[in-house]
Enzyme design. Structure first.
Site, PDB file in Angstrom:
ATOM      1  N   TYR A 157      90.115 -53.079  71.317  1.00 37.86           N
ATOM      2  CA  TYR A 157      90.435 -54.139  72.288  1.00 37.86           C
ATOM      3  C   TYR A 157      91.806 -53.849  72.893  1.00 37.86           C
ATOM      4  O   TYR A 157      92.752 -53.508  72.171  1.00 37.86           O
ATOM      5  CB  TYR A 157      90.425 -55.523  71.610  1.00 37.86           C
ATOM      6  CG  TYR A 157      89.017 -55.887  71.168  1.00 37.86           C
ATOM      7  CD1 TYR A 157      88.136 -56.504  72.045  1.00 37.86           C
ATOM      8  CD2 TYR A 157      88.544 -55.529  69.904  1.00 37.86           C
ATOM      9  CE1 TYR A 157      86.822 -56.775  71.678  1.00 37.86           C
ATOM     10  CE2 TYR A 157      87.230 -55.796  69.522  1.00 37.86           C
ATOM     11  CZ  TYR A 157      86.377 -56.413  70.419  1.00 37.86           C
ATOM     12  OH  TYR A 157      85.074 -56.658  70.065  1.00 37.86           O
ATOM     13  N   SER A 158      91.894 -53.992  74.225  1.00 33.65           N
ATOM     14  CA  SER A 158      93.186 -53.790  74.896  1.00 33.65           C
ATOM     15  C   SER A 158      94.123 -54.935  74.519  1.00 33.65           C
ATOM     16  O   SER A 158      93.704 -56.089  74.506  1.00 33.65           O
ATOM     17  CB  SER A 158      93.018 -53.828  76.416  1.00 33.65           C
ATOM     18  OG  SER A 158      92.005 -52.962  76.826  1.00 33.65           O
ATOM     19  N   CYS A 336      90.820 -50.778  84.769  1.00 35.99           N
ATOM     20  CA  CYS A 336      90.368 -51.215  83.443  1.00 35.99           C
ATOM     21  C   CYS A 336      89.263 -52.254  83.560  1.00 35.99           C
ATOM     22  O   CYS A 336      89.321 -53.144  84.398  1.00 35.99           O
ATOM     23  CB  CYS A 336      91.551 -51.776  82.645  1.00 35.99           C
ATOM     24  SG  CYS A 336      91.160 -52.040  80.902  1.00 35.99           S
ATOM     25  N   GLU A 376      90.743 -46.859  81.909  1.00 31.91           N
ATOM     26  CA  GLU A 376      90.148 -47.168  80.605  1.00 31.91           C
ATOM     27  C   GLU A 376      89.014 -48.148  80.856  1.00 31.91           C
ATOM     28  O   GLU A 376      89.248 -49.328  81.137  1.00 31.91           O
ATOM     29  CB  GLU A 376      91.204 -47.786  79.683  1.00 31.91           C
ATOM     30  CG  GLU A 376      90.922 -47.509  78.226  1.00 31.91           C
ATOM     31  CD  GLU A 376      92.187 -47.644  77.379  1.00 31.91           C
ATOM     32  OE1 GLU A 376      92.719 -46.612  76.922  1.00 31.91           O
ATOM     33  OE2 GLU A 376      92.642 -48.780  77.187  1.00 31.91           O
ATOM     34  N   TYR A 378      84.910 -49.534  79.672  1.00 29.50           N
ATOM     35  CA  TYR A 378      84.041 -49.627  78.477  1.00 29.50           C
ATOM     36  C   TYR A 378      82.752 -50.374  78.790  1.00 29.50           C
ATOM     37  O   TYR A 378      82.629 -50.918  79.876  1.00 29.50           O
ATOM     38  CB  TYR A 378      84.802 -50.298  77.332  1.00 29.50           C
ATOM     39  CG  TYR A 378      85.627 -51.520  77.721  1.00 29.50           C
ATOM     40  CD1 TYR A 378      85.058 -52.791  77.764  1.00 29.50           C
ATOM     41  CD2 TYR A 378      86.982 -51.397  78.060  1.00 29.50           C
ATOM     42  CE1 TYR A 378      85.823 -53.909  78.104  1.00 29.50           C
ATOM     43  CE2 TYR A 378      87.750 -52.503  78.393  1.00 29.50           C
ATOM     44  CZ  TYR A 378      87.163 -53.758  78.410  1.00 29.50           C
ATOM     45  OH  TYR A 378      87.921 -54.849  78.744  1.00 29.50           O
TER      46      TYR A 378
HETATM   47  P1  FAD Z   1      78.080 -54.726  69.243  1.00 28.48           P
HETATM   48  O1  FAD Z   1      77.507 -55.553  68.154  1.00 28.48           O
HETATM   49  O2  FAD Z   1      78.745 -53.453  68.882  1.00 28.48           O
HETATM   50  O3  FAD Z   1      76.982 -54.473  70.310  1.00 28.48           O
HETATM   51  C1  FAD Z   1      77.191 -53.538  71.332  1.00 28.48           C
HETATM   52  C2  FAD Z   1      75.902 -52.799  71.511  1.00 28.48           C
HETATM   53  O4  FAD Z   1      74.906 -53.690  71.981  1.00 28.48           O
HETATM   54  C3  FAD Z   1      75.981 -51.727  72.573  1.00 28.48           C
HETATM   55  O5  FAD Z   1      76.462 -50.523  72.038  1.00 28.48           O
HETATM   56  C4  FAD Z   1      74.568 -51.641  73.055  1.00 28.48           C
HETATM   57  O6  FAD Z   1      73.829 -50.800  72.188  1.00 28.48           O
HETATM   58  C5  FAD Z   1      74.049 -53.047  72.874  1.00 28.48           C
HETATM   59  N1  FAD Z   1      74.050 -53.782  74.146  1.00 28.48           N
HETATM   60  C6  FAD Z   1      75.116 -54.253  74.810  1.00 28.48           C
HETATM   61  N2  FAD Z   1      74.754 -54.899  75.918  1.00 28.48           N
HETATM   62  C7  FAD Z   1      73.392 -54.821  75.949  1.00 28.48           C
HETATM   63  C8  FAD Z   1      72.416 -55.280  76.840  1.00 28.48           C
HETATM   64  N3  FAD Z   1      72.754 -55.969  77.940  1.00 28.48           N
HETATM   65  N4  FAD Z   1      71.117 -55.033  76.572  1.00 28.48           N
HETATM   66  C9  FAD Z   1      70.764 -54.335  75.470  1.00 28.48           C
HETATM   67  N5  FAD Z   1      71.660 -53.872  74.583  1.00 28.48           N
HETATM   68  C10 FAD Z   1      72.953 -54.112  74.817  1.00 28.48           C
HETATM   69  N6  FAD Z   1      86.233 -55.923  75.032  1.00 28.48           N
HETATM   70  C11 FAD Z   1      86.814 -57.120  75.323  1.00 28.48           C
HETATM   71  O7  FAD Z   1      86.156 -58.166  75.277  1.00 28.48           O
HETATM   72  N7  FAD Z   1      88.162 -57.168  75.645  1.00 28.48           N
HETATM   73  C12 FAD Z   1      88.933 -56.069  75.693  1.00 28.48           C
HETATM   74  O8  FAD Z   1      90.136 -56.153  76.002  1.00 28.48           O
HETATM   75  C13 FAD Z   1      88.325 -54.810  75.385  1.00 28.48           C
HETATM   76  N8  FAD Z   1      89.059 -53.682  75.414  1.00 28.48           N
HETATM   77  C14 FAD Z   1      88.482 -52.488  75.146  1.00 28.48           C
HETATM   78  C15 FAD Z   1      89.264 -51.347  75.205  1.00 28.48           C
HETATM   79  C16 FAD Z   1      88.691 -50.115  74.948  1.00 28.48           C
HETATM   80  C17 FAD Z   1      89.561 -48.874  75.017  1.00 28.48           C
HETATM   81  C18 FAD Z   1      87.321 -50.037  74.604  1.00 28.48           C
HETATM   82  C19 FAD Z   1      86.679 -48.698  74.327  1.00 28.48           C
HETATM   83  C20 FAD Z   1      86.544 -51.159  74.535  1.00 28.48           C
HETATM   84  C21 FAD Z   1      87.099 -52.423  74.794  1.00 28.48           C
HETATM   85  N9  FAD Z   1      86.366 -53.581  74.716  1.00 28.48           N
HETATM   86  C22 FAD Z   1      86.952 -54.796  75.037  1.00 28.48           C
HETATM   87  C23 FAD Z   1      84.941 -53.574  74.274  1.00 28.48           C
HETATM   88  C24 FAD Z   1      84.864 -53.785  72.736  1.00 28.48           C
HETATM   89  O9  FAD Z   1      85.407 -52.664  72.088  1.00 28.48           O
HETATM   90  C25 FAD Z   1      83.446 -53.965  72.195  1.00 28.48           C
HETATM   91  O10 FAD Z   1      82.676 -52.870  72.616  1.00 28.48           O
HETATM   92  C26 FAD Z   1      82.769 -55.249  72.657  1.00 28.48           C
HETATM   93  O11 FAD Z   1      83.505 -56.374  72.236  1.00 28.48           O
HETATM   94  C27 FAD Z   1      81.359 -55.329  72.030  1.00 28.48           C
HETATM   95  O12 FAD Z   1      81.468 -55.208  70.655  1.00 28.48           O
HETATM   96  P2  FAD Z   1      80.535 -56.051  69.688  1.00 28.48           P
HETATM   97  O13 FAD Z   1      80.825 -55.632  68.276  1.00 28.48           O
HETATM   98  O14 FAD Z   1      80.646 -57.496  69.979  1.00 28.48           O
HETATM   99  O15 FAD Z   1      79.089 -55.604  70.123  1.00 28.48           O
END
Ligand code: FAD
Ligand code: A2P
Length: 378
Positions: A157-158, A336, A376, A378
């Protein structure tokens, strides 16, 4: 005692290593003094940097070497890489820091789509301290286990706060998190880590790794120009930059007085989804010469083709001014948010560049190489 010519020559030659060693010692003394006089540490402006932190992030100093003669003609470079002092991976995912939630509130207004939370963690008590700078990210390890019974992998997360934190005490970190929700086979799926974060309460303990990333750091020059292109939570690092530039208490705290032009392009689906909008409007009213703020509200505004208004449409509208800024080597561009915005931005920049007789596919790698294009997504 009689001296032959050969003895005199040999005696003279025997002194050469001693003389070289003597000059080498003087040079080392001098360059170390110069480094102390001019050396700038990215964190030194933060009041709270402790000796333990300094030891933890710096590589161990090499043992003092014997004063031997240096290899001939090898120049001694004292130049530091930009951002060399920025901390990275102070806490690794295998040995994370445990922070405490102090705040968790909605960043959205009535009628907005989805759930986006502003969450703050207390970072006090770390040894080493958990320090970071604007533009870095952190890892969050959600509590519980995955389907295979293993701990959840960290999500990045940023960081949305400046190094001083929202309370300016230098001991907190804030995030801006959208809860991931999508439909699958007629059911709503909640993202693991984003749901965990959005549902935290003050007092909860959270495993945090990092900080990580040097891609999105601000330049050190106070007269830089900063163009920011953000969609949704991609605003997080931009919030940190804008607080650093324009928040009065921040300005009082540090010695970095931004004198350049900042221009924020923000994309959101609805007006109620514009994140930190009041703060940015306030900065704009206080610093009209230094800050421009352009919004693309996709589901309320239309582009010239009658489609949803995206930030790339705004980029095209202002192509001339943007490229005038890019021609200035002090201008940096930060991108971003949604991965999907990158092709759109590229397309807009290609059209905008062509209008100026420039080839974006050549220019972009040059800007990147010069450390002026920061992305950046994602
Ligand atoms: P997970 O449980 O990991 O689920 C994600 C997975 O669900 C995906 O990989 C995909 O397989 C599946 N999926 C997602 N959408 C769909 C869809 N529509 N249909 C079907 N399958 C789907 N997030 C923020 O909110 N704020 C930030 O500031 C932020 N900064 C980031 C900075 C960087 C450098 C990076 C790489 C990512 C950032 N993110 C940010 C994103 C964050 O890291 C997570 O990826 C995001 O919160 C989702 O994680 P999760 O564990 O909730 O979802
Ligand atoms: P939309 O969802 O209306 O198509 P949020 O993360 O709060 O949903 O905001 C993301 C913003 O980015 C929304 O306005 C969204 O529009 C917009 N968006 C979606 N896809 C793109 C894209 N490919 N390029 C630029 N903006 C996009």
């Amino acid at each position: 005692m009689a001296y032959s010519e050969t003895k005199v020559v040999i005696g003279g030659l025997a002194h050469i290593p001693i003389i070289i060693g003597f000059f080498y010692l003087i040079r080392r003394q001098y360059s170390f003094g110069a480094m102390l006089r001019t050396g700038k540490n990215a964190l030194s402006e933060k009041v709270k940097t402790s000796p333990s932190k300094a030891n933890a992030t710096a590589k161990p100093a090499p043992a003092p070497s014997k004063p031997t003669a240096p290899p001939a003609a090898k120049p001694v470079s004292t130049a530091k890489k930009p951002h060399a002092d920025v901390p990275v991976n102070t806490y690794k995912p295998k040995a994370p820091f445990t922070g405490t939630v102090t705040e968790n509130y909605s960043a959205l207004k009535e009628g907005a789509i989805g759930k986006v939370q502003h969450i703050t963690f207390d970072l006090s008590g770390g040894d080493p301290e958990f320090n970071y700078v604007e533009g870095q990210s952190c890892g969050i390890l959600a509590a519980g286990e995955d389907a295979k019974g293993k701990p959840h992998r960290p999500r990045l997360y940023s960081i949305a706060s400046t190094r001083y934190g929202d309370n300016f005490a230098g001991n907190t970190l804030s995030l801006c998190v959208r809860q991931l929700q999508y439909e699958k086979d007629g059911e709503t799926v909640n993202g693991v880590c984003s749901t965990y974060l959005c549902n935290l309460s003050p007092g909860d303990k959270v495993k945090i790794s990092g900080p990580v990333g040097k891609e999105m750091l601000l330049p050190e020059e106070e007269d830089s120009n900063i163009i920011m292109l953000a969609t949704g939570t991609g605003i997080a690092p931009m919030r940190a930059y804008l607080r650093r530039m324009f928040e009065p208490t921040e300005i009082e705290k540090h010695k970095w007085n931004f004198k350049g032009k900042a221009w924020l392009f923000m994309g959101a689906p609805k007006t109620a989804n514009l994140l930190y909008d009041e703060d940015f409007e306030h900065y704009k009213s206080k610093f009209p010469e230094n800050l421009r703020y352009t919004k693309a509200i996709s589901r309320e505004q239309q582009n010239t083709k009658g489609g949803r208004m995206y930030i790339q449409d705004r980029v095209l509208e202002h192509a001339e001014e943007i490229f005038n800024m890019i021609e200035n080597p002090k201008t940096h561009i930060y991108l971003c948010g949604l991965k999907g915005m990158e092709p759109g931005i590229d397309e807009a920049m290609t059209t905008a560049a062509a209008a100026k007789g420039l080839d974006w596919s050549e220019l972009r790698p040059k800007l990147r190489k010069a450390g002026r294009w920061h992305a950046e997504t994602y």
